[in-house]
Design an enzyme around this catalytic site. Structure first.
Site, PDB file in Angstrom:
ATOM      1  CG  HIS A  16      -2.118  -0.907   1.009  1.00 50.72           C
ATOM      2  ND1 HIS A  16      -2.070  -2.242   1.290  1.00 50.72           N
ATOM      3  CD2 HIS A  16      -3.360  -0.666   0.524  1.00 50.72           C
ATOM      4  CE1 HIS A  16      -3.249  -2.784   1.001  1.00 50.72           C
ATOM      5  NE2 HIS A  16      -4.035  -1.861   0.540  1.00 50.72           N
ATOM      6  N   GLY A  17       2.055   1.202   0.441  1.00 52.49           N
ATOM      7  CA  GLY A  17       2.868   2.406   0.446  1.00 52.49           C
ATOM      8  C   GLY A  17       4.239   2.154   1.030  1.00 52.49           C
TER       9      GLY A  17
END
Lengths: 400, 473
Positions: free
Chosen positions: B327-328
């Site tokens: 996600h990041g």
């Protein structure tokens, strides 16, 4: 329903992935039901409903509601088609143009509202690129130009002292600056063009009257210590091509909206600004000015007027002698203060902070005439219109 | 290009016109769709189309050579080439800066001062999504779950097909490639239902996520130096739960609607996730295409539940930690994934401890509320930019701020609570059904009325054309 579909039709739907009628939830499986397998073509159900009729009804009803909303925007709110609004994309477009401009303007809403670009052009033959942003620290924008190696023109830095000398943060323009390099993408540009084109026909497309902006305004200061949407700044300006801002005429004529706009400023009351903060701002400004000059550009500061009711509080927070005067000395720069322009005295500031539309032309006329004396980069045209004065925009003062 | 933009409306109208023009063959229509998809992607950042091409060509040939390979280790080699190229691009663009920062910190920890040049790489939009989509192709072929696509055009269109390209649902080749093999034309009712889904998705994104919920979240999470109290912290976090759902489910719903209008079926990506009872249930409902991808290509290869308890828990944690990192590129996302891994592990242990426990209605509601509350704790790490910021909000959530600052005004707060309550209530009520089944039971007039109100709200809200949160992943 499943029973109404023949086996071959059901099989066909399965292969095609789309079937008429809704499957029970347990039968419409997802990948979560099929671990470790090649996932088949997913099944999408089309609920058995008269979709065409419903769609026609929905689009017709939406068109009617939108037409009513547009009528309301024009007649009750007073919005106009052609007021094209501002946006980070529009600013990015102006900012890119400013890199190679002869003259660019930065600063907060005062220089934005109070500069009539047409008047400027008629007087000098140069149309400046307007790159000021409402509620934004002019010093941050000055530094943005100082970092732009391509900019070699004259930069006019407008300021409301309390905004320019703010201790921290850029203000509303923060995201504009941060996402600048993302706002030149093809889809952003086409979006900007389409939006402007639509706004030439539709009045309701005004960011100040978006659903989520006006809906919470029922909150009339219900929670202490927070900025309630009712007390926030509502629409006070109109925007035209080239990011030409002017005071919205309803602020000039509608006592309720004018009163609200005045109230929203809360008198510009700020605690006294520590001298050390002012020194830091001056130091950074001086460095930015030095860098622009080093590559052949120049910077001139302009301080547009504010009404006495605000001015007294602005002076309490940051006296002219501590802020403005020392900035010019510290940055070794020239500046034009509204107080020093005889033609710019007692102009009309409907909501105390920004000039009326007509008075913006008068102030522009006054400061441009001073500007051409301060810089060889601009000259007054031989066919420049005659000077404007207070009487061109303000009612006559009572005698005595 | 994003769905919630005027540019997309013009683009989509043009694509529909070309797709339903009678004078094009199916082959030509597929080429039109492929070119339109490249245009869709290039509208954001033209040079990054090259990455799409690299991914497409490498995986196409890797699969082709895998099938032709006589020896097992040759097949493995082609699979590894595909994995290395895809993960290499993802790693370079998405995690390069993160790895460099951590290397610098690590070096500093052992007394080595290292000042690398600045890492100024722009993240290509949607790279996490199309990397996973193309990887599933070579992995499925390698695992002999599916055959390679029969035509390069069909495969390239699978990778690039614009409805799923930049933010999912993450599609598998076996889900989409067969749909390109036969001419597809949506019937009118399918097109109108697709438009209704597009309206619903845009309403979620433009009106709820961006319009009403984002400002409430920002008032707390983007307020440096402020100390939110219990009320503000909870409301902002709940608002973020609503925002991230409406943002991402809104995108997926729009994508499904757009694909339906063109005659294609895309899989569900969300199934009323806040109505989940337990965390395994949550992950069967939230971002289904990612969670099933991680299960099939990470959890199961890591051993899954086939090698005893300890290995199962390790596989679970490893999958969720990497899922968080997907996600990041930030440790906060890793903690987010780790918390979910922890929740799933606890749930697994409790299920083995209390076999045969069947909750009644009240217990189901209580467990759903508990699940929702605990998920909200994880969202703090997802939304906060740093652990310090997360700590401030968590302290607020626990009611431990000594002198809290009021940050959210009453009006936006009330509206946010109403919206999130409506989302939670809807998810609970619909947890065992589908939108389609509910629509089928609802009078047509009511559906048409709701549809027009949603569309009107989207028009009146106008939107600012802001990107979807998941675009950055």
């Amino acid at each position: 329903m499943p029973s109404s579909i023949s086996h071959s039709k059901a099989r066909d739907a399965e292969v095609r992935g789309v079937r008429e009628g809704a499957l029970p939830a347990g039968l419409r499986q997802t990948a979560s039901h099929r671990p470790g397998q090649a996932q088949p073509v997913p099944t999408r159900d089309i609920p058995l409903r008269p979709w065409v009729k419903m769609g026609v009804f929905a689009f017709a009803a939406t068109t009617l509601m939108t037409a009513a909303w547009e009528w309301n925007a024009r007649t009750n709110i007073g919005l106009r088609a052609g007021d094209i609004d501002d946006s980070p994309q529009a600013w990015a477009e102006a900012r890119r143009a400013a890199s190679s401009a002869e003259v660019a303007i930065v600063g907060d809403s005062r220089i934005l509202f109070d500069t009539d670009l047409d008047r400027f052009e008629k007087m000098t033959g140069v149309r400046p690129v307007q790159a000021a942003i409402v509620g934004t620290n002019g010093r941050a924008l000055l530094e943005n130009f100082a970092n732009d190696a391509k900019f070699k023109g004259l930069l006019i830095v407008g300021m409301a002292d309390t905004s320019y000398f703010r201790p921290q943060g850029v203000g509303i323009g923060g995201p504009y600056l941060k996402s600048f390099n993302k706002n030149d993408k093809p889809s952003q540009l086409t979006g900007l063009w389409l939006d402007r084109w639509l706004q030439n026909y539709l009045a309701f497309m005004d960011s100040d009257y978006r659903l989520s902006r006006w809906a919470p305004r029922f909150d009339n200061g219900w929670r202490k210590g927070t900025d309630s949407p009712y007390d926030d700044v509502w629409k006070i300006s109109e925007t035209f091509p080239g990011r030409q801002y002017f005071m919205w005429d309803r602020i000039e004529t509608d006592p309720y909206l004018q009163g609200h706009a005045r109230y929203a400023w809360h008198g510009f009351k700020r605690p006294p600004l520590p001298r050390a903060v002012a020194d830091k701002v001056i130091e950074r400004s001086a460095e930015a000015v030095r860098r622009i000059r080093a590559r052949g550009g120049d910077v001139i500061f302009v301080r547009p007027p504010s009404a006495p009711a605000l001015r007294v509080n602005e002076e309490k927070s940051l006296p002219r002698s501590v802020g403005w005067d020392r900035l010019l000395v510290g940055a070794n720069a020239k500046g034009i203060h509204a107080d020093d322009l005889p033609q710019a005295q007692k102009l009309v500031l409907p909501e105390l902070s920004h000039l009326s539309r007509k008075c913006a032309a008068v102030f522009t006329d006054a400061y441009v005439r001073r500007l051409v004396e301060l810089t060889p980069r601009l000259k007054l045209r031989a066919d420049a219109p005659p000077p404007l004065g207070r009487t061109d925009c303000a009612p006559a003062l009572p005698k005595g | 290009m994003i769905f919630n933009s005027l540019t997309f409306l013009v683009f989509f109208a043009a694509v529909m016109a070309l797709h339903y023009a009678p004078f094009f063959s199916w082959h030509q229509k597929k080429i039109n769709l492929l070119l339109a998809s490249y245009l869709f992607y290039a509208a954001w950042n033209p040079p990054f189309v090259i990455l799409l091409w690299i991914s497409t060509v490498v995986d196409w040939w890797a699969a082709q050579w895998m099938v032709r390979a006589k020896r097992e280790h040759t097949r493995k080699l082609w699979m590894l080439i595909s994995v290395v190229v895809n993960l290499g691009m993802l790693g370079y663009f998405k995690y390069g800066g993160f790895l460099l920062d951590n290397f610098v910190d690590l070096a500093a920890a052992v007394g080595v001062v290292y000042h690398p040049p600045g890492w100024d790489i722009i993240l290509p939009v949607g790279i996490s999504f199309y990397t996973f989509a193309t990887l599933s192709y070579t992995l499925d072929v390698y695992l002999r779950r599916s055959k390679p696509a029969g035509s390069f055009l069909n495969y390239a269109l699978f990778v690039t097909f614009f409805p799923h390209l930049v933010a999912g649902p993450i599609m598998r080749p076996t889900e989409l490639v067969p749909q390109f093999e036969q001419p597809r034309q949506a019937r009118l009712n399918q097109i109108f239902f697709g438009l209704a889904l597009l309206t619903l998705g845009l309403f979620q994104k433009v009106v709820l996520a961006d319009g009403f919920l984002a400002p409430v979240v920002e008032a707390v999470y983007d307020a440096p130096g402020k100390m939110p109290g219990m009320l503000d912290s909870w409301v902002a976090t709940l608002a973020f739960a609503g925002q991230i759902f409406c943002d991402f489910a809104g995108y997926s719903t729009s994508a499904i609607g757009v694909a339906l209008c063109l005659g294609f079926a895309m899989p569900d990506n969300f199934r009323f996730p806040y109505g989940a009872v337990g965390f395994s249930d949550f992950w069967r409902r939230w971002h289904i295409t990612l969670s099933s991808w991680l299960r099939d290509y990470l959890y199961i290869p890591l051993g899954g539940n086939r090698h005893g308890q300890a290995r199962t828990y390790a596989a679970l944690m490893g999958t969720m930690l990497l899922g968080g990192l997907w996600h990041g590129a930030n440790w906060t996302f890793v903690v987010w994934g780790g918390l979910h891994g922890l929740y799933l592990s606890c749930e697994r242990w409790l299920r083995s401890r209390f076999k045969g426990f069947t909750p009644g209605r009240a217990a189901t509601l209580g467990l759903a509320l508990l699940t929702f509350a605990l998920i909200n704790i994880t969202w703090v790490f997802f939304r906060a930019k740093t652990f310090t910021d997360a700590g401030v909000v968590l302290k607020g959530i626990a009611g431990m701020q000594a002198k809290p600052d009021p940050l959210i005004a009453a009006g936006p707060m009330i509206l946010a609570i109403l919206i999130v309550s409506a989302i939670f209530g809807t998810h609970l009520a619909m947890r065992n059904t589908t939108l389609e089944a509910v629509i089928e039971r609802t009078p047509s007039v009511a559906i048409a009325g709701i549809w027009s109100v949603l569309l009107f709200a989207v028009i009146v809200e106008q939107g600012q054309g802001s990107a979807f949160i998941y675009f950055a992943f």
